[in-house]
Write an enzyme that holds these catalytic residues in place. Sequence first.
Site, short mmCIF file in Angstrom:
data_model
loop_
_atom_site.label_atom_id
_atom_site.label_comp_id
_atom_site.label_asym_id
_atom_site.label_seq_id
_atom_site.Cartn_x
_atom_site.Cartn_y
_atom_site.Cartn_z
N LYS A 46 0.81 -1.23 0.00
CA LYS A 46 0.00 0.00 0.00
C LYS A 46 0.84 1.27 0.00
O LYS A 46 0.50 2.26 0.64
CB LYS A 46 -0.97 0.02 1.19
CG LYS A 46 -1.94 -1.12 1.24
CD LYS A 46 -2.83 -1.06 0.05
CE LYS A 46 -4.04 -1.95 0.18
NZ LYS A 46 -4.83 -1.95 -1.02
N SER A 47 1.95 1.25 -0.72
CA SER A 47 2.81 2.44 -0.74
C SER A 47 3.09 2.93 -2.15
O SER A 47 4.09 3.60 -2.40
CB SER A 47 4.13 2.12 -0.02
OG SER A 47 4.86 1.14 -0.74
N GLY A 48 2.23 2.61 -3.10
CA GLY A 48 2.42 3.07 -4.46
C GLY A 48 3.06 2.03 -5.37
O GLY A 48 3.64 2.37 -6.40
N THR A 49 2.96 0.78 -5.01
CA THR A 49 3.58 -0.30 -5.77
C THR A 49 3.07 -0.33 -7.21
O THR A 49 3.87 -0.39 -8.16
CB THR A 49 3.31 -1.66 -5.09
OG1 THR A 49 3.71 -1.59 -3.73
CG2 THR A 49 4.07 -2.77 -5.79
N ILE A 50 1.77 -0.28 -7.40
CA ILE A 50 1.18 -0.36 -8.74
C ILE A 50 1.62 0.84 -9.58
O ILE A 50 1.94 0.70 -10.76
CB ILE A 50 -0.36 -0.45 -8.68
CG1 ILE A 50 -0.79 -1.69 -7.89
CG2 ILE A 50 -0.96 -0.44 -10.07
CD1 ILE A 50 -0.36 -3.01 -8.50
N TRP A 51 1.68 2.01 -8.98
CA TRP A 51 2.17 3.19 -9.71
C TRP A 51 3.59 2.97 -10.19
O TRP A 51 3.93 3.26 -11.33
CB TRP A 51 2.10 4.42 -8.81
CG TRP A 51 0.75 5.05 -8.69
CD1 TRP A 51 -0.44 4.41 -8.64
CD2 TRP A 51 0.47 6.43 -8.60
NE1 TRP A 51 -1.44 5.31 -8.50
CE2 TRP A 51 -0.91 6.57 -8.47
CE3 TRP A 51 1.26 7.56 -8.59
CZ2 TRP A 51 -1.53 7.80 -8.36
CZ3 TRP A 51 0.64 8.80 -8.47
CH2 TRP A 51 -0.73 8.90 -8.36
N HIS A 101 7.56 -7.38 -1.89
CA HIS A 101 7.37 -6.81 -0.56
C HIS A 101 8.30 -7.53 0.42
O HIS A 101 8.13 -7.40 1.63
CB HIS A 101 5.93 -6.97 -0.09
CG HIS A 101 4.91 -6.19 -0.86
ND1 HIS A 101 5.11 -4.90 -1.29
CD2 HIS A 101 3.68 -6.53 -1.28
CE1 HIS A 101 4.02 -4.48 -1.93
NE2 HIS A 101 3.15 -5.45 -1.94
#
Length: 124
Positions: A46-51, A101
């Site tokens: 939840k820290s911008g991985t997909i971006w 992760h």
Amino acid sequence: MDDTDTYLLNFKGYYFQRATVDIDLLENLEDFEIRDDDVFIVTYPKSGTIWAQQILSLIYFEEHRNRTDNVETVDRAPFFEYNARKMDFHARPSPRLFTSHLPYYLAPKGLKNKKAKIKSAEGK
């Protein structure tokens, strides 16, 4: 009654979702062959991985940039520890993008002493 062991796998002090983790891969992580041009996106959940996956896909894959190849994110930059598509990571063409992760102590030892690029959530 605690169902933790049913859903979670404790591997060397780190918990994985038992249903989706590749246990054979985990057991051989330490010796995974790292190439000098590999790119690892290592982030907290939840820290911008997909971006980060999308941005690096645009940089590394011209077909994605030109929209001539519709390949899902999970196939362009698969999660290293959750090999959802059961792809042969060794057979992937260079440069290989991986997402993870994993904590540092579980990362392949070759990642710590090769020229592979590591992009973290903090941009380091």
